[in-house]
Design a protein around this motif. Structure first.
Motif, PDB file in Angstrom:
ATOM      1  N   ASP A   1      15.270   0.849   2.342  1.00 38.34           N
ATOM      2  CA  ASP A   1      15.403   1.095   3.790  1.00 38.34           C
ATOM      3  C   ASP A   1      14.981   2.522   4.131  1.00 38.34           C
ATOM      4  O   ASP A   1      14.314   2.761   5.141  1.00 38.34           O
ATOM      5  CB  ASP A   1      16.839   0.849   4.241  1.00 38.34           C
ATOM      6  CG  ASP A   1      17.214  -0.625   4.222  1.00 38.34           C
ATOM      7  OD1 ASP A   1      16.291  -1.461   4.194  1.00 38.34           O
ATOM      8  OD2 ASP A   1      18.417  -0.931   4.212  1.00 38.34           O
TER       9      ASP A   1
ATOM     10  N   SER B   1      11.135   2.745   3.808  1.00 38.64           N
ATOM     11  CA  SER B   1      10.413   2.000   4.843  1.00 38.64           C
ATOM     12  C   SER B   1      10.579   2.626   6.217  1.00 38.64           C
ATOM     13  O   SER B   1       9.756   2.401   7.106  1.00 38.64           O
ATOM     14  CB  SER B   1      10.909   0.548   4.885  1.00 38.64           C
ATOM     15  OG  SER B   1      12.276   0.490   5.296  1.00 38.64           O
TER      16      SER B   1
ATOM     17  N   TRP C   1       3.659  -1.717   7.379  1.00 32.36           N
ATOM     18  CA  TRP C   1       4.029  -1.483   5.973  1.00 32.36           C
ATOM     19  C   TRP C   1       5.535  -1.573   5.730  1.00 32.36           C
ATOM     20  O   TRP C   1       5.961  -1.899   4.628  1.00 32.36           O
ATOM     21  CB  TRP C   1       3.524  -0.116   5.515  1.00 32.36           C
ATOM     22  CG  TRP C   1       2.169  -0.138   4.933  1.00 32.36           C
ATOM     23  CD1 TRP C   1       1.829  -0.194   3.612  1.00 32.36           C
ATOM     24  CD2 TRP C   1       0.926  -0.121   5.646  1.00 32.36           C
ATOM     25  NE1 TRP C   1       0.467  -0.205   3.459  1.00 32.36           N
ATOM     26  CE2 TRP C   1      -0.118  -0.157   4.685  1.00 32.36           C
ATOM     27  CE3 TRP C   1       0.597  -0.073   7.001  1.00 32.36           C
ATOM     28  CZ2 TRP C   1      -1.453  -0.161   5.057  1.00 32.36           C
ATOM     29  CZ3 TRP C   1      -0.745  -0.068   7.364  1.00 32.36           C
ATOM     30  CH2 TRP C   1      -1.745  -0.106   6.403  1.00 32.36           C
ATOM     31  N   ALA C   2       6.352  -1.274   6.717  1.00 26.62           N
ATOM     32  CA  ALA C   2       7.799  -1.202   6.515  1.00 26.62           C
ATOM     33  C   ALA C   2       8.375  -2.484   5.901  1.00 26.62           C
ATOM     34  O   ALA C   2       9.128  -2.418   4.918  1.00 26.62           O
ATOM     35  CB  ALA C   2       8.497  -0.858   7.829  1.00 26.62           C
TER      36      ALA C   2
ATOM     37  N   VAL D   1       7.471  -2.725   2.211  1.00 26.41           N
ATOM     38  CA  VAL D   1       8.202  -1.796   1.348  1.00 26.41           C
ATOM     39  C   VAL D   1       9.563  -2.399   0.993  1.00 26.41           C
ATOM     40  O   VAL D   1       9.990  -2.362  -0.169  1.00 26.41           O
ATOM     41  CB  VAL D   1       8.373  -0.426   2.034  1.00 26.41           C
ATOM     42  CG1 VAL D   1       9.298   0.472   1.208  1.00 26.41           C
ATOM     43  CG2 VAL D   1       7.020   0.252   2.217  1.00 26.41           C
ATOM     44  N   ARG D   2      10.227  -2.956   1.995  1.00 22.07           N
ATOM     45  CA  ARG D   2      11.551  -3.569   1.738  1.00 22.07           C
ATOM     46  C   ARG D   2      11.414  -4.828   0.890  1.00 22.07           C
ATOM     47  O   ARG D   2      12.179  -5.039  -0.061  1.00 22.07           O
ATOM     48  CB  ARG D   2      12.246  -3.880   3.059  1.00 22.07           C
ATOM     49  CG  ARG D   2      12.631  -2.630   3.848  1.00 22.07           C
ATOM     50  CD  ARG D   2      13.528  -2.992   5.020  1.00 22.07           C
ATOM     51  NE  ARG D   2      12.821  -3.786   6.018  1.00 22.07           N
ATOM     52  CZ  ARG D   2      12.183  -3.280   7.060  1.00 22.07           C
ATOM     53  NH1 ARG D   2      12.152  -1.968   7.231  1.00 22.07           N
ATOM     54  NH2 ARG D   2      11.580  -4.060   7.944  1.00 22.07           N
TER      55      ARG D   2
ATOM     56  N   MET E   1       7.381  -0.028  -4.613  1.00 16.82           N
ATOM     57  CA  MET E   1       7.478   0.733  -3.366  1.00 16.82           C
ATOM     58  C   MET E   1       6.411   1.815  -3.308  1.00 16.82           C
ATOM     59  O   MET E   1       5.817   2.054  -2.243  1.00 16.82           O
ATOM     60  CB  MET E   1       8.877   1.346  -3.235  1.00 16.82           C
ATOM     61  CG  MET E   1       9.942   0.351  -2.814  1.00 16.82           C
ATOM     62  SD  MET E   1      11.419   1.141  -2.159  1.00 16.82           S
ATOM     63  CE  MET E   1      12.025   1.965  -3.603  1.00 16.82           C
TER      64      MET E   1
ATOM     65  N   GLU F   1       3.117   0.408  -2.132  1.00 15.28           N
ATOM     66  CA  GLU F   1       3.030   0.233  -0.682  1.00 15.28           C
ATOM     67  C   GLU F   1       2.900   1.578   0.026  1.00 15.28           C
ATOM     68  O   GLU F   1       2.115   1.720   0.965  1.00 15.28           O
ATOM     69  CB  GLU F   1       4.253  -0.529  -0.162  1.00 15.28           C
ATOM     70  CG  GLU F   1       4.308  -1.979  -0.593  1.00 15.28           C
ATOM     71  CD  GLU F   1       3.109  -2.768  -0.104  1.00 15.28           C
ATOM     72  OE1 GLU F   1       2.622  -2.488   1.009  1.00 15.28           O
ATOM     73  OE2 GLU F   1       2.646  -3.655  -0.833  1.00 15.28           O
TER      74      GLU F   1
END
Length: 531
Positions: free
Chosen positions: A371, A374, A381-382, A385-386, A512, A515
């Protein structure tokens, strides 16, 4: 660099037309941004951006001698009258029927090299007028290299006319917009054309036509109002010229400004740069405007510590140090002292083991890191990432448990501990044997017959020496045990935390980082494209 379309076609090439130029770097940057955004931003948008820029840069492969100037305007704005005044010919019909101009026409000053450009523009030969024969006059020769387009009315009710205007506006090197004093604030032109072209103000001119119908004292105020509206559209630097094609007011100034830009030979390049910047802005809005970021090493260390706590690593390490210490001390302590202190009863019954993993704590910790990471990237992208870690939480927990359970905690005592134990019993045997021998000789009165060593009977030397050496060996052994216990604890801690690090690195950090790295490439590409 190229960016593939959804069907695998490569576009946005920095080809021979741009290689080694600043535009090439911007094209390559946009290509990198499109490539990084693939799978994260809608393919339709990426394909539109790639195709638009490919078309724009295609202009650079054509005649560098010619500058394409498009005259655009609404019905009744006097666009065709202005066009005729600029060309000095009655090429576009002037009337009140909507729409007056049904197709684009072109006047070309200097036909050499213009054929391929006109074909690329999609202007058929029947709508072309060549002015080569007139280039010997001063007024005509200064227009050499100009391709002047008269576009259909942008507010036409015919869809085909809208498409023709949009198509040519997208490729013109210089856009000249003709506005009418009665409807210069019309939302049709501001919303459809001006507001989306904030990056193109360097290749735009606005002419406020029919200025002769405006009282002299109100003309400057009207020009200022047009500038205000353009500033609200994001075009504060667009030049506004008051003209009257019918009366000839301001036409010399308009013609001179067009010629100045044509002779500057920068309009084509500026147009391509503006197209690339506009495409970059579209990508940025879809992909994200926040700066690129990385996972701080300090934050990763914190997560590893929390996961290690959830696995009970500290408790296991403390247990290893305590267990090894107790067992080793019992082995190296002088046997009579060990019996007196009942040390054997204090030795733990088994080796420490890794407790079941607190999966809830692990999941919460990993989700918190995702969290946080992101939160600093763009909306495209957020979620990725999660999802990069959320989808693997169960597998991550399984790998942690298997890895931790398989760690050798180093519970076995080293060989030297057994050697010390053996020496203790040999010294104890020597001490007891020597003292018994000495006592028996004393009872029998034969101590004088005993062999002496350093002035003492041999049994006394054996008995006292065994006791002293045993106690000294016990003290030395206890000192060594403290270091052994600490060393084994540190080794166990390193192995357990190594498992935590490896699992988190492969299952959490690397996905992560991939990303975030992709987003970083996107941001670098966008920034390079914007120049």
């Amino acid at each position: 660099m190229t960016a593939p379309l959804a069907d695998g076609t490569d576009v946005i090439p920095a080809d021979l037309a741009t290689r080694g130029t600043p535009i090439a770097a911007r094209v390559d940057g946009l290509g990198a941004a499109v490539e990084a955004a693939r799978g994260r931003v809608a393919d339709a948008l990426l394909d539109e951006v790639a195709a638009a820029v490919d078309k724009s840069t295609g202009r650079l492969r054509l005649s560098a001698r010619h500058t394409v100037v498009a005259i655009a305007g609404a019905t009744g704005s006097g666009k065709s009258s202005t066009y005729n005044a600029l060309t000095g010919l009655e090429l576009s019909s002037v009337g009140i029927r909507r729409p007056t101009t049904s197709w684009a026409t072109a006047v070309v000053w200097g036909s050499e090299g213009a054929g391929e450009l006109l074909e690329w523009l999609g202007i058929p030969p029947r709508h072309q007028t060549m002015r080569d024969s007139m280039l010997d006059t001063p007024s005509e020769s200064e227009l050499d290299g100009v391709v002047l387009l008269d576009l259909p009315d942008h507010d036409s009710t015919e869809v085909a006319h809208h498409l023709e205007v949009d198509r040519l506006i997208a490729v013109a090197d210089l856009m000249v917009w003709i506005l009418d004093p009665q409807k210069y604030a019309d939302a049709a032109v501001h919303d459809r054309y001006f507001k989306p072209m904030g990056t193109h103000q360097d290749v735009m001119l606005v002419a406020l036509n029919h200025i002769d119908t405006v009282p002299l004292e109100r003309r400057q105020a009207m020009v200022d109002d047009v500038k205000r509206l353009l500033a609200e559209d994001g075009l504060p630097n667009v030049q506004v010229l008051p003209i009257s094609a019918r009366e000839g007011i301001g036409m010399a100034e308009l013609r001179a400004e067009i010629l100045r830009r044509v002779h500057d030979k920068r309009s084509t390049t500026l147009r391509v740069e503006a197209d690339i910047a506009a495409a970059a802005s579209r990508l940025e809005q879809a992909g994200g405007t926040t700066p690129a970021r990385e996972l701080p090493a300090r934050r990763i260390d914190e997560v590893e510590d929390r996961v290690a706590d959830a696995a009970g690593v500290s408790a296991v390490v403390d247990g290893i140090e305590r267990t090894i210490g107790e067992r080793a001390r019992g082995a190296v302590t002088w046997p009579p002292l060990a019996l007196l202190g009942r040390r054997d009863e204090e030795v733990p019954g088994g080796e420490p083991a890794v407790a079941p993993l607190d999966r809830a704590a692990v999941d919460t910790t990993i989700r918190g890191l995702a969290d946080e990471a992101s939160d600093g990237v763009g909306p495209a992208w957020a979620p990725r990432v999660r999802d990069a870690v959320a989808s693997r939480l169960a597998a991550t927990g399984d790998q942690l448990e298997r890895g931790l359970q398989g760690v050798d905690l180093g519970g076995r005592l080293p060989a030297w501990v057994g050697l010390v134990r053996l020496l203790h019993w040999l010294l104890l045997l020597a001490a007891v044997g020597g003292l018994v021998w000495w006592g028996v000789a004393a009872v029998q009165g034969t101590t004088g017959d005993l062999t002496e060593v350093a002035g003492l009977p041999l049994p006394a030397v054996l008995g006292i020496g065994g006791l002293v050496l045993g106690l000294l060996l016990s003290a030395l052994g206890r000192m060594l045990v403290r270091g052994l216990a600490r060393q084994r604890a540190e080794q166990a801690d390193e192995r357990l935390r190594g498992v935590v690090h490896q699992v988190l690195e492969s299952d959490v950090v690397q996905p992560m980082r991939a990303e975030l790295s992709s987003y970083g490439a996107f941001r670098r590409g966008v920034e390079a494209a914007r120049g």
